[in-house]
Write a protein that holds these residues in place. Structure first.
Motif, mmCIF file in Angstrom:
data_model
loop_
_atom_site.group_PDB
_atom_site.id
_atom_site.type_symbol
_atom_site.label_atom_id
_atom_site.label_comp_id
_atom_site.label_asym_id
_atom_site.label_seq_id
_atom_site.Cartn_x
_atom_site.Cartn_y
_atom_site.Cartn_z
ATOM 1 N N TYR A 13 -5.332 -7.112 0.114
ATOM 2 C CA TYR A 13 -6.281 -6.064 0.491
ATOM 3 C C TYR A 13 -5.949 -4.751 -0.219
ATOM 4 C CZ TYR A 13 -8.469 -2.404 3.306
ATOM 5 O OH TYR A 13 -9.172 -1.296 3.704
ATOM 6 N N LEU A 14 -4.673 -4.352 -0.194
ATOM 7 C CA LEU A 14 -4.273 -3.110 -0.858
ATOM 8 C C LEU A 14 -4.505 -3.190 -2.364
ATOM 9 C CD1 LEU A 14 -0.910 -2.457 1.028
ATOM 10 C CD2 LEU A 14 -3.025 -1.140 1.269
ATOM 11 N N ASP A 15 -4.204 -4.338 -2.941
ATOM 12 C CA ASP A 15 -4.356 -4.496 -4.381
ATOM 13 C C ASP A 15 -5.821 -4.427 -4.789
ATOM 14 O OD1 ASP A 15 -3.197 -4.882 -6.936
ATOM 15 O OD2 ASP A 15 -3.750 -7.007 -6.886
ATOM 16 N N ALA A 16 -6.698 -4.941 -3.937
ATOM 17 C CA ALA A 16 -8.127 -4.956 -4.255
ATOM 18 C C ALA A 16 -8.812 -3.636 -3.958
ATOM 19 C CB ALA A 16 -8.825 -6.074 -3.478
ATOM 20 N N ASN A 17 -8.228 -2.818 -3.065
ATOM 21 C CA ASN A 17 -8.922 -1.619 -2.602
ATOM 22 C C ASN A 17 -8.203 -0.312 -2.897
ATOM 23 O OD1 ASN A 17 -11.312 -2.695 -0.800
ATOM 24 N ND2 ASN A 17 -9.541 -3.962 -0.280
ATOM 25 N N HIS A 18 -7.077 -0.356 -3.614
ATOM 26 C CA HIS A 18 -6.360 0.904 -3.824
ATOM 27 C C HIS A 18 -7.150 1.810 -4.771
ATOM 28 C CE1 HIS A 18 -4.797 0.117 -7.899
ATOM 29 N NE2 HIS A 18 -4.422 -1.080 -7.500
ATOM 30 N N GLU A 40 -6.169 2.572 -10.858
ATOM 31 C CA GLU A 40 -6.521 1.463 -11.722
ATOM 32 C C GLU A 40 -5.660 0.248 -11.394
ATOM 33 O OE1 GLU A 40 -5.811 2.999 -15.591
ATOM 34 O OE2 GLU A 40 -7.378 4.521 -15.485
ATOM 35 N N THR A 41 -6.003 -0.896 -11.983
ATOM 36 C CA THR A 41 -5.214 -2.108 -11.779
ATOM 37 C C THR A 41 -3.770 -1.872 -12.216
ATOM 38 O OG1 THR A 41 -7.162 -3.482 -12.169
ATOM 39 C CG2 THR A 41 -5.005 -4.544 -12.376
ATOM 40 N N GLY A 42 -2.842 -2.231 -11.341
ATOM 41 C CA GLY A 42 -1.430 -2.033 -11.656
ATOM 42 C C GLY A 42 -0.901 -0.651 -11.357
ATOM 43 N N ASP A 43 -1.740 0.225 -10.822
ATOM 44 C CA ASP A 43 -1.302 1.588 -10.487
ATOM 45 C C ASP A 43 -0.673 1.549 -9.093
ATOM 46 O OD1 ASP A 43 -0.901 4.247 -9.993
ATOM 47 O OD2 ASP A 43 -2.929 4.893 -10.513
ATOM 48 N N TYR A 44 0.612 1.235 -9.050
ATOM 49 C CA TYR A 44 1.278 1.070 -7.765
ATOM 50 C C TYR A 44 1.573 2.395 -7.076
ATOM 51 C CZ TYR A 44 1.663 -3.802 -9.075
ATOM 52 O OH TYR A 44 1.359 -5.091 -9.440
ATOM 53 N N ASN A 45 1.615 3.481 -7.840
ATOM 54 C CA ASN A 45 1.766 4.783 -7.201
ATOM 55 C C ASN A 45 0.506 5.106 -6.386
ATOM 56 O OD1 ASN A 45 3.332 7.221 -6.769
ATOM 57 N ND2 ASN A 45 1.811 8.267 -8.007
ATOM 58 N N ALA A 46 -0.668 4.732 -6.918
ATOM 59 C CA ALA A 46 -1.912 4.911 -6.168
ATOM 60 C C ALA A 46 -1.913 4.035 -4.921
ATOM 61 C CB ALA A 46 -3.119 4.573 -7.048
ATOM 62 N N MET A 47 -1.388 2.819 -5.034
ATOM 63 C CA MET A 47 -1.290 1.953 -3.873
ATOM 64 C C MET A 47 -0.368 2.573 -2.829
ATOM 65 S SD MET A 47 0.014 -2.023 -3.529
ATOM 66 C CE MET A 47 -1.275 -2.716 -4.560
ATOM 67 N N GLY A 48 0.712 3.214 -3.293
ATOM 68 C CA GLY A 48 1.610 3.892 -2.371
ATOM 69 C C GLY A 48 0.909 4.987 -1.602
ATOM 70 N N ALA A 90 3.955 -3.409 1.502
ATOM 71 C CA ALA A 90 4.525 -2.382 0.632
ATOM 72 C C ALA A 90 5.829 -2.853 0.009
ATOM 73 C CB ALA A 90 4.743 -1.092 1.417
ATOM 74 N N ALA A 91 6.589 -3.687 0.736
ATOM 75 C CA ALA A 91 7.859 -4.194 0.221
ATOM 76 C C ALA A 91 7.667 -5.122 -0.969
ATOM 77 C CB ALA A 91 8.612 -4.920 1.332
ATOM 78 N N LYS A 92 6.445 -5.613 -1.197
ATOM 79 C CA LYS A 92 6.167 -6.532 -2.301
ATOM 80 C C LYS A 92 5.779 -5.814 -3.591
ATOM 81 C CE LYS A 92 3.760 -10.187 -1.400
ATOM 82 N NZ LYS A 92 4.793 -11.192 -1.724
ATOM 83 N N VAL A 93 5.641 -4.499 -3.533
ATOM 84 C CA VAL A 93 5.249 -3.743 -4.727
ATOM 85 C C VAL A 93 6.394 -3.751 -5.742
ATOM 86 C CG1 VAL A 93 4.606 -1.470 -5.596
ATOM 87 C CG2 VAL A 93 3.670 -2.284 -3.433
ATOM 88 N N PRO A 94 6.129 -4.084 -7.002
ATOM 89 C CA PRO A 94 7.194 -4.096 -8.008
ATOM 90 C C PRO A 94 7.735 -2.683 -8.278
ATOM 91 C CG PRO A 94 5.258 -5.315 -8.772
ATOM 92 C CD PRO A 94 4.846 -4.558 -7.548
ATOM 93 N N GLY A 95 9.012 -2.610 -8.603
ATOM 94 C CA GLY A 95 9.606 -1.360 -9.045
ATOM 95 C C GLY A 95 9.941 -0.371 -7.957
ATOM 96 N N LEU A 96 10.039 -0.817 -6.714
ATOM 97 C CA LEU A 96 10.380 0.098 -5.624
ATOM 98 C C LEU A 96 11.773 0.689 -5.840
ATOM 99 C CD1 LEU A 96 9.216 -1.899 -2.465
ATOM 100 C CD2 LEU A 96 8.107 0.097 -3.463
ATOM 101 N N ARG A 97 11.950 1.921 -5.388
ATOM 102 C CA ARG A 97 13.258 2.574 -5.475
ATOM 103 C C ARG A 97 13.521 3.321 -4.178
ATOM 104 N NH1 ARG A 97 15.180 7.601 -7.270
ATOM 105 N NH2 ARG A 97 13.056 8.282 -7.775
#
Length: 302
Positions: free
Chosen positions: A191-196, A199-207, A231-238
């Protein structure tokens, strides 16, 4: 750095354990002390009380860190936190804590109230539980911003804070109480990936979208747990140890990676801040939810 300072640094952000959790850890501590004695042979009569030398000091600090890391959170199904936070563990712990929150659904005609600390002051919001009632936002300067409810597909149009008589616009209700969100981690991530918002792959926007749902939206405990689990599945978390939210409350922070085209000197990642002991979501390093609750009228406070 002396031994006591080393121990303090290693255990600064680790919650204390209760007495029932210390049995096995106490045995490990005793073994570490014995090893330190063996590795650093100094006649006992010549050795000061805290003279754990070289590797022995580090071993003792590690042992004590291991003891206090056995926090009571294990009793509610959380993973023991480490001295250096793991972002995935933090978010999973936040999900486990959220799943055990009380669940009292608001009535359709009620409002979700939140008070948020921001750089320019405090912001208050009254959001309609079902999206059909007129809510409002009180800005830091005291001005009111109307939030017209959506009824029968129509919402009142405002100019500033004044309604334009007879002027309506098409709308879709935007409820503050969300019962439509997935309660499964995989489905929530999809859901988050489809509605963030990015752009596609913009994980900061998903955050940022995770933040929006966590901040001023009322979710069921299962959906809120799925949100943090996704949120724990997002790549590159720090993880960011020893951070604070905008209200100065200490915690551990989680950030998402910026886009490759972003200038790190200009673009700053979202930092979600969680309490280091309870894993309660506090806010971010620039905003912090300091009060929330369900009220009967816009303008009312819990």
């Amino acid at each position: 750095m002396d031994e006591l300072q080393l121990i303090a640094e290693r255990t600064k952000s680790v919650p204390l354990a209760d007495s029932g959790a210390l049995g096995s850890a106490r045995a490990r501590l005793t073994a570490e002390i014995a090893a330190a004695e063996t590795e650093n042979v100094v006649p006992l009569k010549k050795r000061p009380r805290w003279a754990w030398i070289g590797a022995g000091a580090a071993g003792l600090a590690a042992a004590i860190t291991a003891v206090v890391a056995l926090a009571p959170v294990e009793k509610v199904g959380l993973e023991p936190p480490a001295a250096a936070a793991d972002p995935v563990v933090v978010l999973r712990n936040a999900a486990a804590a959220a799943s055990k929150a009380s669940d009292t659904p608001p009535k359709p005609d009620q409002f979700l109230y939140t008070k948020t600390k921001q750089p320019d002051g405090e912001r208050e919001a009254w959001l309609s539980a079902d999206g059909t009632r007129d809510g409002r936002i009180r800005m830091a300067d005291g001005s009111l911003f109307p939030l017209p409810g959506c009824r029968n597909g129509q919402a009142q149009v405002y100019k500033g804070d004044q309604p334009l008589k007879g002027v309506m616009e098409p709308c879709t209700p935007s409820p503050a109480y969300r019962t439509d969100l997935p309660v499964d981690v995989e489905a929530m991530f999809a859901y988050l990936d489809a509605n963030h918002s990015g752009e596609t792959g913009d994980y900061n926007a998903m955050g940022k979208d995770v933040l929006a749902l966590a901040n001023e939206t009322l979710l069921t405990p299962a959906a809120r747990a799925a949100l943090f689990g996704a949120a724990a599945k997002v790549p590159g978390l720090r993880a960011v140890d020893h951070t604070e939210d905008a209200a100065g409350r200490p915690g551990v922070g989680i950030t998402w990676p910026l886009r490759p085209q972003d200038d790190p000197k200009v673009a700053k990642p979202v930092v979600l801040v969680f309490a280091a002991d309870t894993f309660e979501f506090l806010g971010t390093n620039s905003t912090a939810v300091t009060a929330s609750g369900v009220v009967d009228q816009a303008g009312q406070r819990p």
